[in-house]
Design a protein around this motif. Structure first.
Motif, PDB file in Angstrom:
ATOM      1  N   THR A   1       1.146  -0.922   0.035  1.00 50.77           N
ATOM      2  CA  THR A   1      -0.317   0.184   0.097  1.00 50.77           C
ATOM      3  C   THR A   1       0.872   1.636  -0.064  1.00 50.77           C
ATOM      4  N   LEU A   2       1.945   1.455   0.669  1.00 50.41           N
ATOM      5  CA  LEU A   2       2.645   2.552   0.894  1.00 50.41           C
ATOM      6  C   LEU A   2       3.432   1.948  -0.662  1.00 50.41           C
ATOM      7  N   PHE A   3       4.368   2.083  -1.178  1.00 47.77           N
ATOM      8  CA  PHE A   3       4.829   1.195  -2.203  1.00 47.77           C
ATOM      9  C   PHE A   3       3.890   1.937  -3.868  1.00 47.77           C
ATOM     10  N   MET A   4       2.557   1.636  -3.289  1.00 43.01           N
ATOM     11  CA  MET A   4       1.296   1.993  -4.483  1.00 43.01           C
ATOM     12  C   MET A   4       1.209   3.761  -4.044  1.00 43.01           C
ATOM     13  N   LEU A   5       0.466   3.338  -2.843  1.00 43.79           N
ATOM     14  CA  LEU A   5       1.050   5.315  -2.303  1.00 43.79           C
ATOM     15  C   LEU A   5       1.704   6.671  -3.137  1.00 43.79           C
ATOM     16  N   LEU A   6       3.296   5.546  -2.895  1.00 39.73           N
ATOM     17  CA  LEU A   6       5.007   6.179  -3.462  1.00 39.73           C
ATOM     18  C   LEU A   6       4.598   6.578  -4.693  1.00 39.73           C
ATOM     19  N   ALA A   7       3.994   6.037  -5.461  1.00 35.43           N
ATOM     20  CA  ALA A   7       4.299   5.329  -7.070  1.00 35.43           C
ATOM     21  C   ALA A   7       3.558   6.515  -7.378  1.00 35.43           C
ATOM     22  N   ILE A   8       1.410   6.652  -6.844  1.00 36.53           N
ATOM     23  CA  ILE A   8       0.851   7.126  -7.188  1.00 36.53           C
ATOM     24  C   ILE A   8       1.881   8.876  -7.119  1.00 36.53           C
ATOM     25  N   PHE A   9       1.751   9.325  -5.934  1.00 36.09           N
ATOM     26  CA  PHE A   9       3.059  10.765  -5.744  1.00 36.09           C
ATOM     27  C   PHE A   9       3.688  11.138  -6.572  1.00 36.09           C
ATOM     28  N   CYS A  10       4.747   9.876  -7.041  1.00 36.01           N
ATOM     29  CA  CYS A  10       5.801  11.213  -8.255  1.00 36.01           C
ATOM     30  C   CYS A  10       4.872  10.790  -9.916  1.00 36.01           C
ATOM     31  N   PHE A  11       4.109   9.610  -9.838  1.00 38.91           N
ATOM     32  CA  PHE A  11       3.443  10.080 -11.408  1.00 38.91           C
ATOM     33  C   PHE A  11       2.915  12.066 -11.008  1.00 38.91           C
TER      34      PHE A  11
ATOM     35  N   ILE B   1       9.781  13.705 -16.443  1.00 37.52           N
ATOM     36  CA  ILE B   1       9.870  12.065 -17.607  1.00 37.52           C
ATOM     37  C   ILE B   1      10.665  11.238 -16.380  1.00 37.52           C
ATOM     38  N   VAL B   2      11.948  12.351 -15.611  1.00 38.22           N
ATOM     39  CA  VAL B   2      12.242  11.988 -14.420  1.00 38.22           C
ATOM     40  C   VAL B   2      11.110  11.089 -13.131  1.00 38.22           C
ATOM     41  N   PHE B   3      10.094  12.301 -12.684  1.00 37.13           N
ATOM     42  CA  PHE B   3       9.577  11.672 -11.752  1.00 37.13           C
ATOM     43  C   PHE B   3       8.267  10.168 -11.961  1.00 37.13           C
ATOM     44  N   GLU B   4       8.145  10.027 -13.274  1.00 39.24           N
ATOM     45  CA  GLU B   4       7.439   8.504 -14.113  1.00 39.24           C
ATOM     46  C   GLU B   4       8.111   7.786 -14.018  1.00 39.24           C
ATOM     47  N   LEU B   5       9.942   7.706 -13.817  1.00 42.01           N
ATOM     48  CA  LEU B   5      10.425   6.992 -13.937  1.00 42.01           C
ATOM     49  C   LEU B   5      10.479   6.449 -12.611  1.00 42.01           C
ATOM     50  N   ILE B   6      10.355   7.305 -11.751  1.00 41.02           N
ATOM     51  CA  ILE B   6      10.367   6.778 -10.590  1.00 41.02           C
ATOM     52  C   ILE B   6       9.323   6.222  -9.834  1.00 41.02           C
ATOM     53  N   ALA B   7       8.144   6.680 -10.584  1.00 40.56           N
ATOM     54  CA  ALA B   7       6.986   5.781 -10.142  1.00 40.56           C
ATOM     55  C   ALA B   7       6.759   4.313 -10.419  1.00 40.56           C
ATOM     56  N   MET B   8       7.229   4.098 -11.595  1.00 38.11           N
ATOM     57  CA  MET B   8       7.661   2.482 -12.402  1.00 38.11           C
ATOM     58  C   MET B   8       8.576   1.825 -11.110  1.00 38.11           C
ATOM     59  N   ILE B   9       9.716   2.371 -10.371  1.00 41.48           N
ATOM     60  CA  ILE B   9       9.932   1.684  -9.977  1.00 41.48           C
ATOM     61  C   ILE B   9       9.727   1.474  -8.238  1.00 41.48           C
ATOM     62  N   TRP B  10       8.770   2.402  -7.524  1.00 43.08           N
ATOM     63  CA  TRP B  10       7.578   1.866  -6.520  1.00 43.08           C
ATOM     64  C   TRP B  10       6.737   1.639  -6.948  1.00 43.08           C
ATOM     65  N   LEU B  11       6.151   1.182  -7.992  1.00 45.56           N
ATOM     66  CA  LEU B  11       5.214   0.056  -8.515  1.00 45.56           C
ATOM     67  C   LEU B  11       5.255  -0.805  -9.183  1.00 45.56           C
ATOM     68  N   SER B  12       6.982  -1.971  -8.886  1.00 45.94           N
ATOM     69  CA  SER B  12       7.874  -2.755  -9.656  1.00 45.94           C
ATOM     70  C   SER B  12       7.772  -3.492  -8.269  1.00 45.94           C
ATOM     71  N   ARG B  13       7.314  -2.726  -6.798  1.00 44.19           N
ATOM     72  CA  ARG B  13       7.377  -3.503  -5.288  1.00 44.19           C
ATOM     73  C   ARG B  13       6.082  -3.520  -5.020  1.00 44.19           C
ATOM     74  N   VAL B  14       5.346  -2.994  -5.644  1.00 43.20           N
ATOM     75  CA  VAL B  14       3.900  -3.694  -5.398  1.00 43.20           C
ATOM     76  C   VAL B  14       3.222  -5.149  -5.773  1.00 43.20           C
ATOM     77  N   LYS B  15       2.838  -5.325  -4.319  1.00 44.55           N
ATOM     78  CA  LYS B  15       2.360  -7.258  -4.878  1.00 44.55           C
ATOM     79  C   LYS B  15       1.009  -7.148  -4.859  1.00 44.55           C
ATOM     80  N   ARG B  16      -0.007  -6.571  -4.096  1.00 44.15           N
ATOM     81  CA  ARG B  16      -1.251  -7.068  -4.276  1.00 44.15           C
ATOM     82  C   ARG B  16      -2.691  -5.606  -4.462  1.00 44.15           C
ATOM     83  N   GLY B  17      -3.372  -5.803  -4.593  1.00 48.71           N
ATOM     84  CA  GLY B  17      -4.460  -4.521  -5.198  1.00 48.71           C
ATOM     85  C   GLY B  17      -5.453  -5.348  -6.859  1.00 48.71           C
ATOM     86  N   GLU B  18      -4.942  -6.722  -6.744  1.00 46.58           N
ATOM     87  CA  GLU B  18      -5.642  -6.822  -8.114  1.00 46.58           C
ATOM     88  C   GLU B  18      -6.974  -7.612  -7.342  1.00 46.58           C
ATOM     89  N   ALA B  19      -8.012  -7.221  -8.590  1.00 49.88           N
ATOM     90  CA  ALA B  19      -9.965  -8.000  -8.609  1.00 49.88           C
ATOM     91  C   ALA B  19      -9.541  -9.252  -7.806  1.00 49.88           C
TER      92      ALA B  19
END
Length: 491
Positions: free
Chosen positions: A285-295, A455-473
């Protein structure tokens, strides 16, 4: 947290005022109407983000400011959001515990939206004037506007998952975002309409055109609010207009029945949802929120400064800049439902990844384009990728929320997205001023730094997103669907 405590007398008293959902299926008509709650906010923010930097830039120049205008503009754009950042998770959690004859979320939508309409109209009244006193009044009015919007933002977004089967929430969120994209089109069409009403070649005509934009947005928002209140009837959770319970109140998202209060060990504080998220052993959840922040940190810079880039560097008119920006939400409208369906079927995280990669690639190409036609075409592609991201990110957060905490987690989502909206214009404005001071640049050329910033912050968002393991339907089994249909019917 325990199971909901159901008072049978209250369960009968607080009966649903709308027909139940069919498991595994989305009521598209109802969801479109629910989307009007989000639409009231999105129209206002779209025009606000387009017009306000232009107004502030003009005010500062008239006040004699000659250096650091972009930094000051960015700072002013976010000063009024700081209190709102603190309010979003608070009111999200508060609405989870609200007893009302209108349901949990509707009272907040009514009060906040009406306040926002009053504040936005006030900006229109002040916009054509000049002077230090007027400038101070403008800051006060936009602060009131932002506080009003913060009052109901979480509730407006929580309304859809409250009364939608979790299995099809990505599709539901696609409809909501489609409504948001439609409202962005309306918001960006406003400058085109008002430019035809006034002679924008004169300073007075341009000021009047921008002011009337605020009035038209307020009128449109009022119509959307009235339709919403007449068509969407939440299940009552109390007898008064608004009363705060000690516990969260649960509504079955399929049957829409009142399920009673959920006991929690202690009364929620303003930071309860954030504490829960940070204490989670598994940090998805925290990693997803950080990805959202960077996006949003990257993309919000486009919202704030692209109008200045287009008008000052590319030498486009207000209507030309708004027309180009309008294409992105149009393509998002066309592809939104498909993005939601793909998110449910192929994986939400995968769709967000594709969106981030595609968005970054488009922004990179845009660095080398100057013609309005080519930029407009690329903006259309940006809208497709933006929809993939925006539609599925909040649904991932909903999928991580414990039972009865959707409002609180929605508030956390908006805390991180609003925090990025607060910080991004300041950092971007500072970057533009620093870049502009390095040499003799052409007018508006400092805004070229906007593209690598994004571009820089979208790339950082990808890094955080890669660590997300939950949240699917979570899917219903065929037996669960059959049991629910036997119990509640197929309506």
């Amino acid at each position: 947290m325990s199971e909901p405590k159901i008072n049978l007398e209250e369960k009968g008293k607080y009966s649903p005022r709308m027909s139940p959902n069919t498991p595994g299926k989305l009521k598209y008509g109802r969801t479109f109407l629910i989307g009007l709650a989000f639409m009231t906010s999105s129209i206002a923010w779209t025009y606000y983000n387009f017009a306000m930097p232009l107004l502030l830039n003009g005010f500062l120049k008239d006040l004699g400011v000659t250096t650091g205008i972009d930094t000051i503009t960015g700072a002013i754009m976010v000063l009024d959001n700081i209190v709102a950042i603190l309010m979003l998770p608070y009111f999200g959690a508060l609405s989870d515990r609200t007893k009302s004859k209108f349901g949990k979320r509707t009272p907040y939508i009514m009060i906040g939206c009406i306040g926002g309409i009053i504040g936005f109209s006030g900006v229109g009244m002040i916009a054509p004037s000049q002077g230090l006193g007027v400038f101070i009044a403008l800051l006060a009015v936009i602060t009131f506007f932002n506080l009003s919007m913060a009052f109901y933002r979480s509730s407006a977004v929580s309304l859809m998952p409250d009364i939608t089967d979790p299995e099809v929430r990505s599709q539901g969120n696609a409809v909501i975002n489609l409504m948001g994209a439609l409202s962005m089109v309306i918001g960006l069409a406003i400058p085109m309409i008002t430019n035809m009403m006034f002679d924008v070649e004169t300073d007075g005509g341009l000021a009047s055109s921008r002011a009337w934009g605020f009035y038209l947005v307020s009128f449109t928002t009022t119509i959307a609010l009235v339709i919403l209140l007449l068509t969407i009837k939440e299940t009552p959770t109390g007898d008064k207009f608004m009363e705060i319970s000690q516990h969260s109140i649960a509504i079955d998202p399929i049957t829409l029945e009142y399920l009673g209060e959920q006991e929690i060990e202690k009364k929620e504080s303003q930071l309860e949802a954030l504490k829960m998220i940070f204490k989670e052993k598994e940090k998805s959840t925290l990693f997803m929120l950080l990805a959202i922040f960077c996006f949003f940190f990257g993309y919000n810079a486009i919202d704030t400064f692209y109008s200045l880039y287009a008008t000052q560097y590319l030498d486009w008119s207000d209507s030309g800049a708004s027309t180009t920006l309008m294409v992105a939400p149009i393509t998002m409208i066309v592809t939104a439902i498909v993005a939601g369906i793909l998110g449910d079927k192929m994986g939400r995280k995968r769709m967000v990844f594709i969106g981030l990669i595609g968005l970054s690639s488009c922004v990179f190409i845009m660095m080398f384009l100057e013609s309005q036609l080519s930029v407009t075409i690329l903006m259309g592609i940006v809208g497709i990728f933006y929809g993939m991201i925006n539609i599925n990110t909040i649904v991932i957060i909903w999928g991580m929320a414990p039972e009865g905490k959707i409002g609180a987690y929605t508030g956390a989502y908006y805390l991180f997205s609003q925090l990025s909206a607060t910080l991004s214009p300041v950092f971007a404005g500072l970057l533009f001023d620093v870049y502009g001071s390095l040499g003799n640049l052409a007018s508006g050329q400092q805004y070229f730094a906007l593209f690598p910033f994004v571009i820089v912050f979208e790339l950082i968002a990808m890094i955080w997103l890669s660590r997300v393991k939950r949240g699917e339907a979570k899917k219903f089994t065929k037996q669960e669907i059959a049991d629910l249909q036997d119990q509640y019917g197929d309506d």
